[in-house]
Write an enzyme that holds these catalytic residues in place. Structure first.
Site, PDB file in Angstrom:
ATOM      1  N   ASP A  52     -36.159   6.798  -1.965  1.00  0.00           N
ATOM      2  CA  ASP A  52     -35.056   6.759  -1.011  1.00  0.00           C
ATOM      3  C   ASP A  52     -35.384   5.643  -0.024  1.00  0.00           C
ATOM      4  O   ASP A  52     -36.505   5.125   0.001  1.00  0.00           O
ATOM      5  CB  ASP A  52     -34.854   8.116  -0.330  1.00  0.00           C
ATOM      6  CG  ASP A  52     -33.450   8.225   0.270  1.00  0.00           C
ATOM      7  OD1 ASP A  52     -32.804   7.180   0.479  1.00  0.00           O
ATOM      8  OD2 ASP A  52     -32.991   9.355   0.537  1.00  0.00           O
TER       9      ASP A  52
HETATM   10  C1  BGC Z   1     -29.860   8.189   1.734  1.00  0.00           C
HETATM   11  C2  BGC Z   1     -29.536   7.937   0.286  1.00  0.00           C
HETATM   12  C3  BGC Z   1     -28.773   6.657   0.166  1.00  0.00           C
HETATM   13  C4  BGC Z   1     -29.594   5.532   0.758  1.00  0.00           C
HETATM   14  C5  BGC Z   1     -28.903   4.209   0.670  1.00  0.00           C
HETATM   15  C6  BGC Z   1     -30.495   7.003   2.412  1.00  0.00           C
HETATM   16  O1  BGC Z   1     -30.519   7.184   3.776  1.00  0.00           O
HETATM   17  O2  BGC Z   1     -30.693   9.314   1.843  1.00  0.00           O
HETATM   18  O3  BGC Z   1     -28.789   9.004  -0.228  1.00  0.00           O
HETATM   19  O4  BGC Z   1     -28.439   6.404  -1.170  1.00  0.00           O
HETATM   20  O5  BGC Z   1     -29.820   5.832   2.123  1.00  0.00           O
HETATM   21  O6  BGC Z   1     -27.772   4.195   1.452  1.00  0.00           O
END
Ligand code: BGC
Length: 728
Positions: A282
């Site tokens: 993530d």
């Molecule tokens: C989130 C993800 C997301 C990523 C990119 C993170 O903060 O947890 O779900 O895909 O950001 O935006």
């Protein structure tokens, strides 16, 4: 035009995009150019290279490309190119020297966030309420086509974490509390996304069930509970839908960050589930270079922090890592990219898919309809257009409708956005007066009906309160003090406290978040243009104290909503707060079945304007062995006055077991549309998997010989035995 409150995550603003050196424009020479002309040129120069030959297998092509890449190029490929707020969320490194562009990613939980004029679809939790796998397929295809139109070929979705606490700021992005329901819906969704030529990413692996201090949140959970509740949807996505990417979670699992977790990445994903796609972190969620690199993670997003060349090279020198390990990670990233055809499509974009926007809007509207759950109706609904003259609409959320939760999933619903107020007004027609009132007043007292819109706001990186904001609750009370005919429409991604106000309402809808088009469903539903058929994909508790998570959520003082302010103040030395999953496998309806306490509304429940009866349930056999299936057939009759849809739900109860098991678990369901006065046959199938549990001692999926009871019904509580089967 109404808008959602924040379009991008606030924490993202703090980050400055640091461009990485683009890869070599020619093998062996450095260039900062990622230019389609150079790429085209390189493809001409490299014509005949096996990796560009679409007639070879993916494996042959990827092996060839990986072999050509220098070690430095390979190392660079293990992290994204960075984040730029509102412009790019991340992408893979361009391989210009090999004629390959950067592959762009977009968040896509509720629609393709970065696509221009994308439709914001109803909240994913609403899809769960539809219990409709075909609709899930349509949703997936629409989102993928919207992404592909603008060249986003890697979707950062769907999110499939379990709904465990109503406070979780991300519940709107997920599919509810049941692993079977989530699995069925997500398999249909991913298949459609990937058939449309777009890679899906299931996220966030795993036990990411609240967002309070999420990077310091340690899910303390035992293996059986992971296996039975929190793993299944991921496993189904990999094994049944062949999902191409997995995103690890922010939180720690039993003391280790998900993105640095060799047991999860190597043992579970790779060895057990035979996952061959890419495993990404993530965003900014790994903290220890050595642990991250050695965990098996392939791709650090959005850029190299842990995966900096110097960190990787140090491990190579120490011999904790070999060049072959690096190559394998590159292969893991490239394999899905080649398998999905991205490497053969330099343009990536497909603008003609914009012609499908109108059809996508119809899918979004249908989702709005099928996601709507009617929880209470003492006869006030549907309204009769010939009798009603004046509808009072109350609540900020009617006019300034919150289209979705916030964070990575949310985005501007666009120029076509339909608010709840507009939806009712449009649907009412000219002869009915539909007025919005800031506060209940004399006019509201005289209206034929008062529709009160309430909501909570949800967002990633914070959790929310269980109770409605006090001023909204007062609005319901004040309205009900003036007008007897109150209908409340709740927008939320999960349960809110209801007992203190719901007796003031004659009707209650759960409407989740509508996206661009979903609100039209409310306008239609209150006049009975269709019968609501949504079912709760969650249990709604009477009181938090009654629930499985009471005492098992945030320990110590909690102030919600809590925004994770020091997002990037890394975790070193910061106290991790433990979340103990002490309820074990008794989560959600499994808890209420086992305890002497009733939920306010059970999982699977939702009213209709018509009535159904289930009859003539038949089993194809009374016994089942390891490789057999049992078919259950039942007649669903619409015995009311209107057409409508019912969700037939089959639960399995293990009569005797050597370990504690949930009293019953959902193992099959089918949604069927039946005209008034008609009947339809529904058939459901189960096999051995519907009977099994994860044995904590033998550490294996187990079915114990004996009797299993099958319960059929229209909610987890309104279901009754249709007989037993024995397993030998
Ligand atoms: C989130 C993800 C997301 C990523 C990119 C993170 O903060 O947890 O779900 O895909 O950001 O935006």
């Amino acid at each position: 035009m109404m808008k959602i409150r924040s379009l991008f995550f606030t924490f993202g603003m703090a980050l400055v995009f640091a461009p990485q050196t683009a890869l070599l424009a020619k093998e062996g020479s450095v260039s900062k150019v990622d230019d389609s002309r150079v790429i085209q040129q390189r493809r001409i120069e490299l014509a005949g290279a096996p990796f560009l030959n679409a007639n070879l297998t993916v494996d042959e092509r990827v092996q060839d490309l990986a072999k050509r890449m220098s070690l430095d190029e390979q190392i660079t490929y293990l992290a994204g190119t960075g984040f730029k707020s509102g412009i790019k969320i991340g992408e893979t490194q361009p391989l210009t020297a090999y004629g390959l562009p950067a592959f762009k990613m977009t968040d896509a939980t509720l629609g393709s966030k970065l696509t221009k004029d994308a439709i914001l679809f109803p909240a994913y939790i609403g899809l769960a309420a539809s219990f409709n796998t075909q609709l899930s397929n349509d949703y997936g295809r629409a989102v993928a086509e919207q992404s592909r139109a603008d060249g986003y070929r890697i979707l950062l979705g769907p999110g499939i974490n379990m709904y465990r606490v109503p406070h979780n700021g991300r519940n709107f992005e997920y599919l509810g509390e049941d692993p079977y329901l989530t699995s069925r819906l997500v398999v249909a969704y991913i298949k459609a996304v990937q058939q449309a030529g777009v890679l899906a990413t299931v996220k966030h692996f795993v036990a990411n069930n609240s967002d309070y201090y999420r990077q310091n949140s340690n899910s303390v959970i035992d293996e059986r509970v992971l296996r039975e509740l929190y793993f299944p949807a991921f496993k189904a996505a990999i094994q049944e839908a062949d999902v191409k990417a997995v995103m690890m979670a922010y939180n720690l699992i039993n003391g280790k960050w998900a993105g640095e977790h060799p047991w999860l990445i190597q043992d579970i994903l790779r060895k057990e589930w035979a996952f061959t796609g890419m495993v990404m972190s993530d965003w900014w969620s790994v903290f220890n270079a050595k642990e991250t690199i050695l965990s098996g993670l392939d791709l650090e997003m959005p850029k190299a922090d842990m995966f900096k060349a110097e960190n990787i090279k140090k491990l190579l020198t120490e011999k904790s890592l070999t060049p072959d390990d690096i190559k394998q990670h590159v292969i893991n990233i490239l394999t899905p990219i080649f398998a999905m055809g991205l490497a053969d499509d330099i343009n990536q974009t497909s603008p003609s898919l914009r012609n499908n926007w109108a059809e996508h809007a119809e899918i979004a509207k249908q989702l709005g309809r099928e996601s709507l759950v009617l929880l209470k109706n003492d006869g006030v609904l549907p309204l009769d257009r010939n009798k009603v003259k004046h509808i009072a609409v109350i609540g900020n959320n009617a006019l300034e409708t919150i289209a979705s939760g916030e964070g990575a999933a949310g985005f501007d619903p666009g120029k076509d956005f339909v608010t709840y107020f507009a939806a009712i007004k449009n649907s009412a027609g000219k002869h009915i007066k539909v007025e919005h009132y800031q506060q209940p007043n004399a006019a509201v007292a005289k209206a034929d009906v008062a529709v009160v819109f309430v909501n909570v706001t949800e967002s990633e990186s914070r959790d929310r309160n269980f109770k409605l904001p006090p001023e909204q609750q007062q609005l319901i009370e004040k309205t009900a003090a003036l007008n007897n005919d109150v209908v409340v429409v709740v927008s939320s991604g999960g349960a809110v406290e209801m007992p203190s106000w719901q007796n003031k309402a004659r009707g209650v809808f759960y409407a989740w978040y509508p996206g661009t088009w979903g609100a039209t469903a409310i306008g239609e539903a209150i006049f009975g243009d269709f019968s609501p058929s949504g079912k709760l994909p969650i249990s709604i508790e009477q009181r938090e104290e009654d629930s499985h998570y009471w005492g098992n959520y945030i320990e110590g003082p909690k102030a919600l909503p809590f925004a994770e302010k020091q997002w990037l103040s890394k975790k070193k030395g910061v106290h991790h707060h433990d979340i103990h999953y002490r309820e074990g496998v008794l989560m959600g309806y499994r808890w209420y079945d086992a305890k002497p306490v009733e939920p306010l509304y059970p999982f699977g429940f939702g009213l209709s304007y018509t009535r159904f009866s289930l009859s003539k349930a038949k089993l194809s056999s009374n016994s089942i062995s390891a490789d057999e299936q049992i078919e259950i057939s039942v007649t669903v009759s619409n015995i009311g006055q209107r057409s409508g849809a019912e969700v037939v739900q089959l639960y399995v109860h293990d009569v005797t077991s050597s370990v504690l098991r949930p009293i019953k678990e959902l193992k099959a369901f089918s949604k069927v549309f039946v005209e008034a006065g008609e009947s339809k046959q529904v058939s459901l199938t189960i096999d051995r998997k519907a009977l099994q549990f994860w044995h904590p001692e033998t550490k294996a999926w187990t079915v114990e010989a004996g009797e299993f009871e099958l319960l059929l019904g229209t909610s987890s509580q309104q279901s009754s035995s249709i007989g037993r089967i024995s397993y030998q």
